[in-house]
Design a protein around this motif. Sequence first.
Motif, mmCIF file in Angstrom:
data_model
loop_
_atom_site.group_PDB
_atom_site.id
_atom_site.type_symbol
_atom_site.label_atom_id
_atom_site.label_comp_id
_atom_site.label_asym_id
_atom_site.label_seq_id
_atom_site.Cartn_x
_atom_site.Cartn_y
_atom_site.Cartn_z
ATOM 1 N N ASP A 118 -8.905 10.433 -1.171
ATOM 2 C CA ASP A 118 -10.004 10.914 -0.341
ATOM 3 C C ASP A 118 -11.267 10.074 -0.489
ATOM 4 O O ASP A 118 -12.117 10.043 0.401
ATOM 5 N N ASN A 119 -11.395 9.385 -1.624
ATOM 6 C CA ASN A 119 -12.574 8.556 -1.860
ATOM 7 C C ASN A 119 -12.416 7.127 -1.350
ATOM 8 O O ASN A 119 -13.336 6.312 -1.499
ATOM 9 N N GLY A 120 -11.246 6.826 -0.779
ATOM 10 C CA GLY A 120 -11.042 5.504 -0.201
ATOM 11 C C GLY A 120 -10.451 4.477 -1.145
ATOM 12 O O GLY A 120 -10.465 3.280 -0.835
ATOM 13 N N PHE A 121 -9.928 4.920 -2.286
ATOM 14 C CA PHE A 121 -9.261 4.000 -3.199
ATOM 15 C C PHE A 121 -7.783 3.920 -2.829
ATOM 16 O O PHE A 121 -7.149 4.931 -2.500
ATOM 17 N N ILE A 122 -7.238 2.699 -2.883
ATOM 18 C CA ILE A 122 -5.898 2.407 -2.364
ATOM 19 C C ILE A 122 -4.954 2.177 -3.530
ATOM 20 O O ILE A 122 -5.152 1.260 -4.338
ATOM 21 N N TYR A 123 -3.936 3.004 -3.624
ATOM 22 C CA TYR A 123 -2.922 2.846 -4.670
ATOM 23 C C TYR A 123 -1.752 2.040 -4.104
ATOM 24 O O TYR A 123 -1.463 2.089 -2.913
ATOM 25 N N PHE A 124 -1.090 1.307 -4.978
ATOM 26 C CA PHE A 124 -0.113 0.323 -4.517
ATOM 27 C C PHE A 124 1.081 0.252 -5.468
ATOM 28 O O PHE A 124 1.031 0.740 -6.602
ATOM 29 N N ALA A 125 2.139 -0.376 -4.981
ATOM 30 C CA ALA A 125 3.340 -0.621 -5.789
ATOM 31 C C ALA A 125 3.669 -2.104 -5.725
ATOM 32 O O ALA A 125 3.301 -2.804 -4.770
ATOM 33 N N VAL A 171 0.846 -1.202 0.000
ATOM 34 C CA VAL A 171 0.000 0.000 0.000
ATOM 35 C C VAL A 171 0.878 1.247 0.000
ATOM 36 O O VAL A 171 1.776 1.386 0.837
ATOM 37 N N LYS A 172 0.619 2.159 -0.946
ATOM 38 C CA LYS A 172 1.425 3.376 -1.074
ATOM 39 C C LYS A 172 0.643 4.656 -0.750
ATOM 40 O O LYS A 172 1.203 5.603 -0.199
ATOM 41 N N TYR A 173 -0.657 4.679 -1.101
ATOM 42 C CA TYR A 173 -1.401 5.941 -0.978
ATOM 43 C C TYR A 173 -2.889 5.623 -0.941
ATOM 44 O O TYR A 173 -3.374 4.719 -1.631
ATOM 45 N N ILE A 174 -3.616 6.383 -0.129
ATOM 46 C CA ILE A 174 -5.067 6.235 -0.029
ATOM 47 C C ILE A 174 -5.692 7.580 -0.367
ATOM 48 O O ILE A 174 -5.394 8.596 0.282
ATOM 49 N N VAL A 192 -11.154 3.688 5.338
ATOM 50 C CA VAL A 192 -9.998 2.850 4.985
ATOM 51 C C VAL A 192 -8.932 2.944 6.066
ATOM 52 O O VAL A 192 -8.366 1.928 6.504
ATOM 53 N N LEU A 193 -8.637 4.163 6.518
ATOM 54 C CA LEU A 193 -7.565 4.350 7.497
ATOM 55 C C LEU A 193 -7.858 3.684 8.834
ATOM 56 O O LEU A 193 -6.943 3.421 9.614
ATOM 57 N N ALA A 194 -9.118 3.392 9.098
ATOM 58 C CA ALA A 194 -9.459 2.664 10.314
ATOM 59 C C ALA A 194 -9.007 1.209 10.247
ATOM 60 O O ALA A 194 -8.919 0.533 11.283
#
Length: 354
Positions: free
Chosen positions: A79-86, A74-77, A148-150
């Motif tokens: 504001d809409n709750g979509f999770i970007y990854f590497a 997981v790299k970045y989340i 998501v952050l929860a």
Amino acid sequence: MRSESLDFLKRLVEAPSPSGYEQPAQRVFREYISPYAEVTTDVMGNVIGRIPGGGEGLPRVMLVGHSDEVGFQVKYIDDNGFIYFAAIGGVDAHLTPGKRVRIHTATGEVAGVIGKKPIHLMEEDDRKKVVRLDAQYIDIGAGGKDEVLALVRVGDAVTFVDGMESLLGDRVASRAFDDKAGSFVVAEVLRTVAESGALLPVDLYGVSSVQEEIGLRGGTTSAYRVNPDIGICVEVDFATDQPDVEKKHNGEVKLGRGPVLPRGANINHPLFDLLSGTAGREGIPVQYTGIPRASGTDANVMQISRGGVATALVKIPLRYMHTPVELLSLSDLENAVRLIVAALPGMTGDFIPR
């Protein structure tokens, strides 16, 4: 294959273990070999099983297979709750859209999917393009970033869902056979030697290493720690018995025809001859390939550890490497175990090439 070994293989490949996050799989390995060997775990996370031989000052033989698999982080989340990854290791961006994944968090697994624009909404040119990994995202069904952050933190590991499944005959498919197939063989050699009750003329070390996919890191440190005289890396090899693989580049390698013994700069000639001769004497089917340079395996770093190590590779034919549907033959695993166990008593000679 005996049922207990098959169950161990299934638990091993299904335990999440992207490079740097291997301990769920290492716990499975550690538990399995504990009745058969003296077990230690180093600061890198390598698990090392030792079976002392019958005597003092014996040659040290190190077997190694790596437990880490390719995956994501997981790299970045947004504001809409979509999770970007590497990617962790070499992951093909063709494969990922539309796949189910699991995010491995401090409180457990979180289910997700790698979303993709419906084909109906895509321009004709876009249908022909591969979506870059950094433009893909994971959807866990959340309504926003706070939700998501929860559950999820930046840095959490992510794996494909796919576990082990039996196909026709003795063929099985799963993610992460690269290279938990190697760790499995190492563990089965330790078990077989221990259950035989025989005292070997060598001190045997079986290692499940870490972080191979990102630079042979665990193989480097474990080889330095063990300081072996002889090393055998158990890895997977590209099967070429599928329609779209070029045999001229990779040789002729077929599932179910036995483990592969490569030759080349990474391979000690007397040790290769020992393994090949053992296979012939014991009636164990093997295949041969050429690697004209250092291999991209833990054998590479083991060979050049300290003052040098007599090193060989025993490889398991594998289709569809670095995908969620890697496929192998159980008989190739069993024959790799047979070959190494049968060769161990002969590993007392002079391995200096002449």
